[in-house]
Design a protein around this motif. Sequence first.
Motif, PDB file in Angstrom:
ATOM      1  N   ASP A  88       3.194  -2.527  -5.690  1.00 42.20           N
ATOM      2  CA  ASP A  88       1.759  -2.573  -6.385  1.00 42.20           C
ATOM      3  C   ASP A  88       1.743  -4.377  -6.778  1.00 42.20           C
ATOM      4  OD1 ASP A  88       1.751  -0.012  -6.540  1.00 42.20           O
ATOM      5  OD2 ASP A  88       2.743   0.289  -8.467  1.00 42.20           O
ATOM      6  N   ALA A  89       2.597  -4.931  -6.211  1.00 40.75           N
ATOM      7  CA  ALA A  89       2.455  -6.361  -6.700  1.00 40.75           C
ATOM      8  C   ALA A  89       1.214  -7.024  -6.400  1.00 40.75           C
ATOM      9  CB  ALA A  89       3.610  -7.317  -6.182  1.00 40.75           C
ATOM     10  N   PRO A  90       0.597  -6.827  -4.873  1.00 41.40           N
ATOM     11  CA  PRO A  90      -0.612  -7.387  -4.692  1.00 41.40           C
ATOM     12  C   PRO A  90      -1.769  -7.193  -5.456  1.00 41.40           C
ATOM     13  CG  PRO A  90       0.618  -6.645  -2.784  1.00 41.40           C
ATOM     14  CD  PRO A  90       1.280  -5.971  -3.886  1.00 41.40           C
ATOM     15  N   THR A  91      -1.830  -5.789  -5.910  1.00 48.70           N
ATOM     16  CA  THR A  91      -3.019  -5.467  -6.934  1.00 48.70           C
ATOM     17  C   THR A  91      -2.835  -6.343  -8.163  1.00 48.70           C
ATOM     18  OG1 THR A  91      -2.910  -3.130  -5.939  1.00 48.70           O
ATOM     19  CG2 THR A  91      -3.650  -3.584  -8.110  1.00 48.70           C
ATOM     20  N   TYR A  92      -1.678  -6.224  -8.882  1.00 54.21           N
ATOM     21  CA  TYR A  92      -1.233  -7.156 -10.067  1.00 54.21           C
ATOM     22  C   TYR A  92      -1.773  -8.683  -9.630  1.00 54.21           C
ATOM     23  CZ  TYR A  92       1.054  -2.998 -11.588  1.00 54.21           C
ATOM     24  OH  TYR A  92       1.348  -1.693 -11.728  1.00 54.21           O
TER      25      TYR A  92
END
Length: 355
Positions: free
Chosen positions: A93-97
């Motif tokens: 999920d890091a790229p979304t954040y």
Amino acid sequence: MRSPLLTLTLTVFLISMVGWLLVVGRSLLLPFIIAIIVWYMINALSNVYRRIGYGNFHLPGLVAFPLALLTIFSVSTFVLDIVAVNLTQLAQDAPTYQRRLEELFTQAADLFHLNDPVELRDLFPDSVVPRMVTAGASVVTAIAGSASLVFIYVLFLLLEQSTFDRKFEKLFATPERAKAAFAIRAEINSSLMHYFTIKTAVSVATGVLTSLVLIAIGLPYAALFGFIAFILNYIPTIGSLIGVIFPSLLAIVYYDTLGPFLIIATGLGLIQFSIGNLIEPRLMGANLNLSGLVIMLSLALWGAIWGVVGMVLCVPLTVMIVIVCSKIEAARPVAVLLSENGEIGDLPAATQPGS
């Protein structure tokens, strides 16, 4: 007679050499240090189990010891599995954040009408969030990868612990000196047991309350942040602050409003303040006798040598140094400087001049 200058030079050289060896041998020493901590925890928990009983009946050592061993390794495996799963999901999920964080920077620039808006890449390198998460995942992977080596060390420590006292006694020329050394060891053990018992209890409470607050608000990775708060609570002063910052920053990018962020930051801040400044000092008392400045310097020193593990161990290691130095006449000035009030007790009879 050896001159004071030569003695000082040799002392500085010895300290420098020991520091260099600690840094260079980090990859070899850290698994062994962790194994010693696990071994110590197993024996301490075994003693707790042996006190459990009803009337005159208490758990025998043959039952308490395997039970403690099973408890430690079961809890460690369970916690590492939860942390690994949460970190894996967070890495996905890091790229979304990160995109959400970039949007927040753009909104802030529009709000303040900045002609040259500050962007995320101006403050941090590209893909900073995924890299940070990946680094965290690699730390957990490294810990899990060294688990087999730690297990082997723990196994040999458990197999040979029955001979430790005999070997320790043979190190000294006279029974009086051996008795004094055993007394020093008992004092160190008492102080460390007191510290780890209180610190572990308040760290567990901090981690559980952190997870409960995040679950109530609906923030993901509550178990991971609870574990982080548990570990960071062992790090003096800055640990509790970092434990509040991480979930609060995630709340900013996860929610569209600032309400959940304010609730999380305030709630976790109150938990850390109440436990760290009201409850823990009452439980800990003045047992450690360490200067606050010394604790901060020790935090920086051991953090530079062994990273996060060094930060967690900085207080116990400093306590050991103070106790040992207080029992050696030539090193007592060091103990006085490291202590909180200069009261370090008297020399053991076996170590006094003329003994």
